[in-house]
Each structure stands twice: as structure tokens, then as C-alpha cells.
Design a protein around this motif. Structure first.
Motif, PDB file in Angstrom:
ATOM      1  N   GLU A  20     -25.258  88.371  -1.735  1.00 54.13           N
ATOM      2  CA  GLU A  20     -23.911  88.232  -1.587  1.00 54.13           C
ATOM      3  C   GLU A  20     -23.597  86.107  -2.109  1.00 54.13           C
ATOM      4  OE1 GLU A  20     -20.671  89.838   0.303  1.00 54.13           O
ATOM      5  OE2 GLU A  20     -20.898  91.588  -0.065  1.00 54.13           O
ATOM      6  N   LYS A  21     -23.949  85.866  -1.493  1.00 52.28           N
ATOM      7  CA  LYS A  21     -23.747  84.182  -1.734  1.00 52.28           C
ATOM      8  C   LYS A  21     -24.970  84.138  -2.837  1.00 52.28           C
ATOM      9  CE  LYS A  21     -22.967  81.766   3.050  1.00 52.28           C
ATOM     10  NZ  LYS A  21     -22.817  81.340   3.750  1.00 52.28           N
ATOM     11  N   ASN A  24     -26.077  85.878  -5.414  1.00 52.71           N
ATOM     12  CA  ASN A  24     -25.236  86.634  -6.652  1.00 52.71           C
ATOM     13  C   ASN A  24     -24.476  85.056  -6.775  1.00 52.71           C
ATOM     14  OD1 ASN A  24     -27.029  88.670  -6.338  1.00 52.71           O
ATOM     15  ND2 ASN A  24     -25.385  90.133  -5.441  1.00 52.71           N
ATOM     16  N   ASP A  25     -23.296  84.939  -6.037  1.00 49.10           N
ATOM     17  CA  ASP A  25     -22.435  84.103  -6.853  1.00 49.10           C
ATOM     18  C   ASP A  25     -22.889  82.389  -6.867  1.00 49.10           C
ATOM     19  OD1 ASP A  25     -20.472  85.802  -5.819  1.00 49.10           O
ATOM     20  OD2 ASP A  25     -20.491  85.014  -3.927  1.00 49.10           O
ATOM     21  N   ALA A  83     -24.090  83.511 -10.425  1.00 48.21           N
ATOM     22  CA  ALA A  83     -22.684  83.609 -11.468  1.00 48.21           C
ATOM     23  C   ALA A  83     -22.672  82.765 -11.840  1.00 48.21           C
ATOM     24  CB  ALA A  83     -22.046  84.746 -11.352  1.00 48.21           C
ATOM     25  N   ALA A  84     -22.199  81.730 -10.948  1.00 53.93           N
ATOM     26  CA  ALA A  84     -21.962  79.783 -11.444  1.00 53.93           C
ATOM     27  C   ALA A  84     -22.752  79.910 -12.253  1.00 53.93           C
ATOM     28  CB  ALA A  84     -21.484  79.648 -10.400  1.00 53.93           C
TER      29      ALA A  84
END
Length: 378
Positions: A131-132, A134-135, A138-139
Motif C-alpha cells: 500500500e505504501k 501504491n501511495d 500515485a504521488a
């Protein structure tokens, strides 16, 4: 004294019967979501997950599964709720309690099985790391980022990726005798095809297989582990045969059992063609290729065609029915063929064109595009 012995005997028999029980009970309470159904699936050695059962939550969020004829060797299952799944390891006689409040995948707890608790430890850390990533991705994709910020995000992604990989490999080695290690071996981050670096992955699979063979000699996962070890060993052997000309050499048997080396065709313009006899378009593609082969073969054009197939009759019948005139080979491993990995073939059909010097000059050429290249090279 005799009465004491009888009581002890009854207790021993009861304990033995409990240990050998093939029944499993799974219960718990799930709150914080509107979903009312809970599902349980079994992960087979091949990775597929057939549905075993489903139950409804009561008004308080309680549920209960009862499974019969569960093997005594731990097997991988998944519990799914509200669109999220978590892995568990179950063996005959287990009494598991799985609870969660809020996000099922992030907040679940497991009691009653040491292997499942170990698997939870790995899974929660791995999911959090993914999840990190992916974040951060995305950023990075957002518009308006400065070059300095993009560099910072790229480094953050790389650092987190390496941290997750190191933790994954450390877990596998530390818990090599656990079925949880089998699950950890199969997990891949977005974009990953290999566990570590492809050719070096065999050492991790072999470490787990050796440990499991001693602890769980009847485990259904041993066969798939050994199959993957064989595939990775074959890949490493192929990688060691990269020719001086610069392309990975192949040595695969033809329909008569004779092994044919790709490098034996050096000096010609060679098309390495990967195909599947079961594909619906194979006849049309081969018909087009036959026309080019007949036109340019005498000028030095050769075809080394690799069939991706597990059925020898299917492959041989198709070659004969279509009267394919070139070199046709197949290792009968299907999609597990090391040749696909070493040439990074992700879909079929696929091909690579090698010039007379042995350099790969083009890929995935068909029809007019292939003919134009042949005109240049010949």
C-alpha cells in the motif's frame, strides 16, 4: 491404581483422537462493514482457490464454519469478507478464531493456530508495504511535481521496495520449515515477475522444499516447489549458454527427439518464433510465414519455431497438418518453459529476428513488416 491407569488411558485415547480429528471449526466476529457474507476458499498447490463454503453473519457480526475431512498437514486457505481476503493455514482438528473490526485485511486477528499467526505476521507487513508503494506511485503520477520532488519520490519508492523484499526473503529463510514460507514465496509486488532476480530464486525455493520435506513429507506443496526448482535450474542453464553473438542460446528437442541448438543456425537470418498449436490464429500466421520462408529460405532465412504446449500429440499433429517446413521444437512444459522466461515472452504469439551477425534486431514482426526487414537483411 488400576482405576488411575484406566482414566489415563481414556484421556490418552481422547487426546490422540482429538489430534487425529479431520474436523475444523472456524468462528469469530466481523464488525465495521455492511457486508453479511463470509467465504472460505482453499488454495491448491497450483495456486487456484476453489470455493469451499460461505456463511452469513448474524445481527452481532458472528459467524461459524465447520469443515470436514481436512488433512493433518497444514493447507492454505483464504477467508474473504467485504471484498478483502486474508490467508490462513488450517489442519485437521483446528479450532480457529478470526476477528476483525473495520478493514478486514488490515485489522484481522487469528487465534488457535501457530502457523496461521505466523502467516498473519507476514501478510500484514507485506500488505502494508504494498500500500505504501501504491501511495508513492500515485504521488509520483500527479501533475505539477518539481524535478526535486520526483527524485525524492523515486528514491522513496526504491527504498520501500528494497525494504519489503529484504523482509520477505528474511521471513522465508527464518521460517523455511513453515507452510507460511510457501505463501511468502508466491507473493509478488506490482510489476514483479520474480521473487528476487529470477535465476537466483532457486536457492529460496530449494531451502523451503528441503525443510518442508523433513517436517511435512506429505505436504501437497512439495511437488509444486520441486517443479519450480526444476524450471529455475533449467533457466539458469539456459542463461549460461548465451552465445558470443549476443543472444540467449536454446537447445530444445524436435518432434523426433533430436535436440536442436539455436546457435547452430548462426550465419543465417533467423526468426525465433514462439507460438501455441491451440491458438485459433496459429494456422493463418503459419501460412503467412510459410510464404516468406519459401521466398527467402534459399537466401539464408531460417525459422526456429518454439511451440508452447504440454501435449506432444497436439503439437506433432499440428506441425504435420500444417506441413511446417522449418525447425519445430518443444520442451512440453507449456507456459512453464524456461525459454519463455529467458526471452521475456509475456504473450503469444511472439518472435525475435536475429541478423547474420547474431544480433537481435527486431521483435514481433509479422506479414509485411517481417518481409520488409528480411529484404533489408538479406
Amino acid at each position: 491404581m488400576e482405576k488411575s491407569k484406566i482414566v489415563m488411558g481414556i484421556l490418552a485415547a481422547a487426546t490422540l483422537g482429538a489430534c487425529q480429528s479431520s474436523k475444523v471449526k472456524i468462528s469469530g466476529r466481523l464488525v465495521g462493514a455492511d457486508a453479511r457474507q463470509v467465504y472460505i476458499e482453499q488454495l491448491s498447490a497450483g495456486g487456484k482457490a476453489p470455493l469451499i463454503d460461505s456463511v452469513s453473519l448474524d445481527d452481532a457480526g458472528n459467524y461459524r464454519f465447520e469443515l470436514k475431512n481436512v488433512p493433518s498437514t497444514p493447507s492454505l486457505y483464504t477467508i474473504s469478507y467485504n471484498g478483502e481476503s486474508v490467508p490462513v493455514l488450517i489442519e485437521g482438528g483446528d479450532r480457529l478464531t478470526i476477528n476483525s473490526a473495520g478493514s478486514f485485511a488490515r485489522n484481522y486477528t487469528v487465534e488457535g493456530n501457530e502457523e496461521s499467526s505466523l502467516l498473519r505476521e507476514f501478510n500484514l507487513a507485506y500488505v502494508e508495504g504494498a500500500e505504501k508503494l501504491n501511495d508513492i506511485a500515485a504521488a509520483y503520477a500527479r501533475n505539477g511535481q518539481s524535478e526535486e520532488e520526483l527524485k525524492r519520490l523515486a528514491k522513496a519508492y526504491s527504498d520501500e521496495y528494497l525494504r519489503i523484499k529484504r523482509a520477505q526473503l528474511a521471513f522465508i529463510v527464518e521460517h523455511k520449515a513453515s507452510i507460511a514460507a510457501v505463501y511468502a514465496l508466491s507473493q509478488r509486488l506490482p510489476g514483479d515477475r520474480y521473487l528476487f532476480n529470477g535465476q537466483g530464486d532457486a536457492v529460496y525455493y530449494r531451502t523451503v522444499a528441503d525443510a518442508l520435506e523433513e517436517r511435512y513429507p506429505q505436504s501437497p506443496y512439495l511437488a509444486s516447489l520441486h517443479a519450480e526448482i526444476s524450471r529455475l535450474d533449467a533457466l539458469q542453464n539456459l542463461s549460461a549458454t548465451v552465445s558470443e553473438a549476443g543472444f540467449p542460446d536454446l537447445e530444445i528437442a524436435d518432434m523426433y527427439g533430436k535436440k536442436v541448438r539455436l546457435s547452430s543456425l548462426e550465419g543465417n537470418v533467423v526468426l525465433i518464433d514462439f507460438w501455441s498449436p491451440s491458438l485459433g490464429n496459429s494456422n493463418a500466421l503459419n501460412a503467412d510465414l510459410k510464404q516468406l520462408y519459401e521466398k527467402y529460405h534459399d537466401s539464408g532465412f531460417e525459422v526456429y519455431q518454439v511451440a508452447v504446449e504440454t501435449s506432444k500429440p497436439m503439437w506433432i499433429n499440428t506441425v504435420q497438418e500444417q506441413s511446417l517446413p522449418w525447425i519445430s521444437v518443444c520442451d512440453l512444459r507449456g507456459e512453464a518453459s524456461p525459454a519463455l522466461t529467458i526471452y521475456n515472452v509475456r504473450k503469444l504469439p511472439a518472435n525475435y529476428l536475429i541478423d547474420r551477425k547474431g544480433d537481435i534486431v527486431a521483435k514481433d514482426l509479422y506479414g509485411t513488416s517481417l518481409e520488409q526487414q528480411l529484404e533489408k537483411l538479406l
